[in-house]
Design an enzyme around this catalytic site. Structure first.
Site, PDB file in Angstrom:
ATOM      1  N   LYS A   1       6.478  -7.144  30.172  1.00 30.52           N
ATOM      2  CA  LYS A   1       5.588  -8.271  30.156  1.00 30.52           C
ATOM      3  C   LYS A   1       5.746  -9.107  30.286  1.00 30.52           C
ATOM      4  O   LYS A   1       7.497  -9.326  29.794  1.00 30.52           O
ATOM      5  CB  LYS A   1       4.771  -7.930  28.661  1.00 30.52           C
ATOM      6  CG  LYS A   1       3.599  -7.174  28.814  1.00 30.52           C
ATOM      7  CD  LYS A   1       2.490  -6.628  28.115  1.00 30.52           C
ATOM      8  CE  LYS A   1       3.860  -6.421  26.525  1.00 30.52           C
ATOM      9  NZ  LYS A   1       3.036  -4.686  26.474  1.00 30.52           N
TER      10      LYS A   1
ATOM     11  N   LYS B   1      -1.739   0.855  16.446  1.00 25.08           N
ATOM     12  CA  LYS B   1      -1.000   1.257  18.070  1.00 25.08           C
ATOM     13  C   LYS B   1      -0.232   2.030  17.106  1.00 25.08           C
ATOM     14  O   LYS B   1       0.800   2.006  16.355  1.00 25.08           O
ATOM     15  CB  LYS B   1      -0.787  -0.540  17.537  1.00 25.08           C
ATOM     16  CG  LYS B   1       0.261  -0.626  18.715  1.00 25.08           C
ATOM     17  CD  LYS B   1       0.964  -2.310  18.811  1.00 25.08           C
ATOM     18  CE  LYS B   1       1.624  -2.007  20.327  1.00 25.08           C
ATOM     19  NZ  LYS B   1       2.787  -3.402  20.050  1.00 25.08           N
TER      20      LYS B   1
ATOM     21  N   ASP C   1      13.904  -6.867  18.939  1.00 26.19           N
ATOM     22  CA  ASP C   1      13.043  -5.334  19.152  1.00 26.19           C
ATOM     23  C   ASP C   1      13.014  -5.459  20.715  1.00 26.19           C
ATOM     24  O   ASP C   1      12.846  -5.753  21.826  1.00 26.19           O
ATOM     25  CB  ASP C   1      11.586  -6.428  19.310  1.00 26.19           C
ATOM     26  CG  ASP C   1      10.689  -5.074  18.962  1.00 26.19           C
ATOM     27  OD1 ASP C   1      10.281  -5.113  17.530  1.00 26.19           O
ATOM     28  OD2 ASP C   1      10.800  -4.716  19.593  1.00 26.19           O
TER      29      ASP C   1
ATOM     30  N   VAL D   1       2.714   2.583  26.173  1.00 24.90           N
ATOM     31  CA  VAL D   1       2.786   3.725  26.965  1.00 24.90           C
ATOM     32  C   VAL D   1       3.602   4.933  26.981  1.00 24.90           C
ATOM     33  O   VAL D   1       3.388   5.697  27.629  1.00 24.90           O
ATOM     34  CB  VAL D   1       3.144   2.271  28.058  1.00 24.90           C
ATOM     35  CG1 VAL D   1       4.121   3.522  28.950  1.00 24.90           C
ATOM     36  CG2 VAL D   1       3.233   0.806  28.162  1.00 24.90           C
TER      37      VAL D   1
ATOM     38  N   GLU E   1      -4.063   4.380  28.711  1.00 27.67           N
ATOM     39  CA  GLU E   1      -3.032   3.497  28.118  1.00 27.67           C
ATOM     40  C   GLU E   1      -4.557   2.884  27.463  1.00 27.67           C
ATOM     41  O   GLU E   1      -5.512   2.376  28.158  1.00 27.67           O
ATOM     42  CB  GLU E   1      -2.429   2.748  27.791  1.00 27.67           C
ATOM     43  CG  GLU E   1      -1.932   1.242  28.705  1.00 27.67           C
ATOM     44  CD  GLU E   1      -1.333  -0.114  27.353  1.00 27.67           C
ATOM     45  OE1 GLU E   1      -1.896   0.123  26.474  1.00 27.67           O
ATOM     46  OE2 GLU E   1      -1.158  -0.049  28.650  1.00 27.67           O
TER      47      GLU E   1
ATOM     48  N   ALA F   1       9.129   0.855  22.325  1.00 27.66           N
ATOM     49  CA  ALA F   1       9.784   2.688  22.600  1.00 27.66           C
ATOM     50  C   ALA F   1       9.680   2.827  24.406  1.00 27.66           C
ATOM     51  O   ALA F   1       9.927   3.718  24.390  1.00 27.66           O
ATOM     52  CB  ALA F   1       8.739   3.486  21.752  1.00 27.66           C
TER      53      ALA F   1
HETATM   54  N1  PSU Z   1       0.005  -4.131  29.180  1.00 24.00           N
HETATM   55  C1  PSU Z   1      -1.195  -5.293  28.930  1.00 24.00           C
HETATM   56  N2  PSU Z   1      -1.158  -4.933  27.316  1.00 24.00           N
HETATM   57  C2  PSU Z   1      -0.677  -4.638  26.552  1.00 24.00           C
HETATM   58  C3  PSU Z   1       0.369  -3.796  26.061  1.00 24.00           C
HETATM   59  C4  PSU Z   1       0.913  -3.401  28.005  1.00 24.00           C
HETATM   60  O1  PSU Z   1      -1.591  -5.330  30.125  1.00 24.00           O
HETATM   61  O2  PSU Z   1      -1.309  -4.665  24.856  1.00 24.00           O
HETATM   62  C5  PSU Z   1       0.392  -2.830  25.016  1.00 24.00           C
HETATM   63  C6  PSU Z   1       1.062  -1.371  25.736  1.00 24.00           C
HETATM   64  O3  PSU Z   1       0.468  -0.529  25.465  1.00 24.00           O
HETATM   65  C7  PSU Z   1       2.199  -1.004  25.824  1.00 24.00           C
HETATM   66  C8  PSU Z   1       2.395  -2.088  24.485  1.00 24.00           C
HETATM   67  O4  PSU Z   1       2.930   0.181  25.342  1.00 24.00           O
HETATM   68  O5  PSU Z   1       2.117  -3.745  24.816  1.00 24.00           O
HETATM   69  C9  PSU Z   1       3.731  -2.546  24.355  1.00 24.00           C
HETATM   70  O6  PSU Z   1       3.421  -2.765  22.797  1.00 24.00           O
HETATM   71  P1  PSU Z   1       5.502  -2.978  22.032  1.00 24.00           P
HETATM   72  O7  PSU Z   1       6.172  -3.459  22.564  1.00 24.00           O
HETATM   73  O8  PSU Z   1       5.093  -3.284  20.576  1.00 24.00           O
HETATM   74  O9  PSU Z   1       5.505  -1.502  21.897  1.00 24.00           O
HETATM   75 MN    MN Z   2       9.631  -2.485  18.035  1.00 25.45          MN
END
Ligand code: PSU
Ligand code: MN
Length: 298
Positions: free
Chosen positions: A153, A83, A132, A103, A23, A135
């Site tokens: 995370k 993003k 939140d 992802v 990614e 997706a």
């Molecule tokens: N893994 C990491 N750092 C990141 C991400 C993943 O170590 O920044 C990214 C990935 O692309 C994941 C995104 O899909 O953060 C999630 O963002 P959101 O919660 O807004 O969907």
């Molecule tokens: Mn969201």
């Protein structure tokens, strides 16, 4: 369609060789400069060392690119980019913008290209306050790839994220561990439903998933070899969340803000662990891709 596959990757795919998708939101939003570019290059190197082909996915001028050229990677890592998740992908492509793929979007793009294995750091999931949900979860449920991660995370509600994955029918497989990986922490306190001790075992589950007509992808939880001190992380997380709330952050800005705050509060310790787990995930993903490519599909 607005899809461009790098020739080496297209050739590897046509010969049924091992390809690992990567990614790029981690490059555009997840890590500070210049570590982001170094990381992007080193993940590709790790995959090549194992004998597999890396394919970093990104959106460049509205085109979905599978496998970046070196100059494109530098461009993406050193400029402002959006993003791209699934809900804004079409608009980003229509407006011919540059973007890192999350992802969710990487899964979509990789499946369009016919790639079966994908490595990331931590997946998005459920945030408590303000509520939140990434997706990423729905995308994991609807694209039959193998995603290697170090768990959700640590900025997330890990228990709720695991529950959602269960509801969505996503098999979460603990690699050499009974507990879900905790991203910056080696493990979370939550047991995984299934454990696998080798990439061959993962391959068997993947083949069975497909033979049973199940459409969900497999999520491989790969604990980092050396994590961060739990108490310290808790303190940093509380402070990071406090500041996010104070600034009224919501939606897609939350994850990048919290990761950057953690990096600042930990004086770079969280970044060091993030880089380590990304490399370890890329290595495992390459092994799985090589095993999958070794024999024809059942
Ligand atoms: N893994 C990491 N750092 C990141 C991400 C993943 O170590 O920044 C990214 C990935 O692309 C994941 C995104 O899909 O953060 C999630 O963002 P959101 O919660 O807004 O969907
Ligand atoms: Mn969201």
């Amino acid at each position: 369609m607005k899809l461009r596959i790098q020739p080496q990757v297209a050739e590897a795919l046509s010969q049924n060789r091992a390809v690992v998708a990567l990614e790029s939101t981690v490059i555009t939003h997840g890590l500070p400069q210049p570590q982001n570019l170094e990381l992007a290059q080193s993940l590709e190197a790790v995959i090549r060392e194992q004998g597999a082909f890396p394919a970093t996915v990104a959106i460049l001028k509205g085109e979905i690119v599978i496998g970046l050229e070196p100059a494109e990677m530098t461009h993406l890592a050193t400029r402002q980019a959006a993003k791209a998740s699934l809900w804004n992908l079409a608009a980003i492509c229509a407006k011919q913008e540059d973007a890192g793929t999350t992802v969710a979007t990487t899964l979509h793009a990789a499946s369009l290209a016919g790639i079966k294995v994908f490595a990331t750091g931590g997946i998005g999931g459920v945030h408590d306050e303000p509520f939140d949900e990434s997706a990423d979860l729905q995308a994991l449920a609807s694209h039959p790839l193998i995603t290697v991660c170090a768990g959700p995370k640590s900025i997330l509600n890990v228990k709720a994220t695991l529950e959602r994955l269960e509801s969505l029918g996503v098999p979460v497989i603990g690699y050499k561990n009974d507990y879900l990986a905790g991203f910056h922490l080696q493990t979370s306190p939550y047991r995984v439903p299934v454990r696998a001790d080798s990439s061959l075992e993962i391959k068997k589950i993947y083949q069975m998933q497909s033979a049973l007509g199940l459409k969900q992808g497999l999520l491989i939880s790969n604990p980092v070899s050396e994590g961060i001190d739990e108490q310290e992380l808790k303190n940093w997380l509380m402070e990071a969340h406090r500041q996010a709330q104070k600034q009224g952050l919501i939606g897609k800005d939350t994850t990048p803000f919290l990761l950057a705050k953690l990096a600042e509060l930990s004086k770079g310790e969280t970044v060091t662990v993030n880089l380590k787990l990304l490399r370890e995930n890329a290595r495992l993903a390459a092994q799985i891709a090589l095993d999958l490519a070794a024999t024809p599909e059942v």
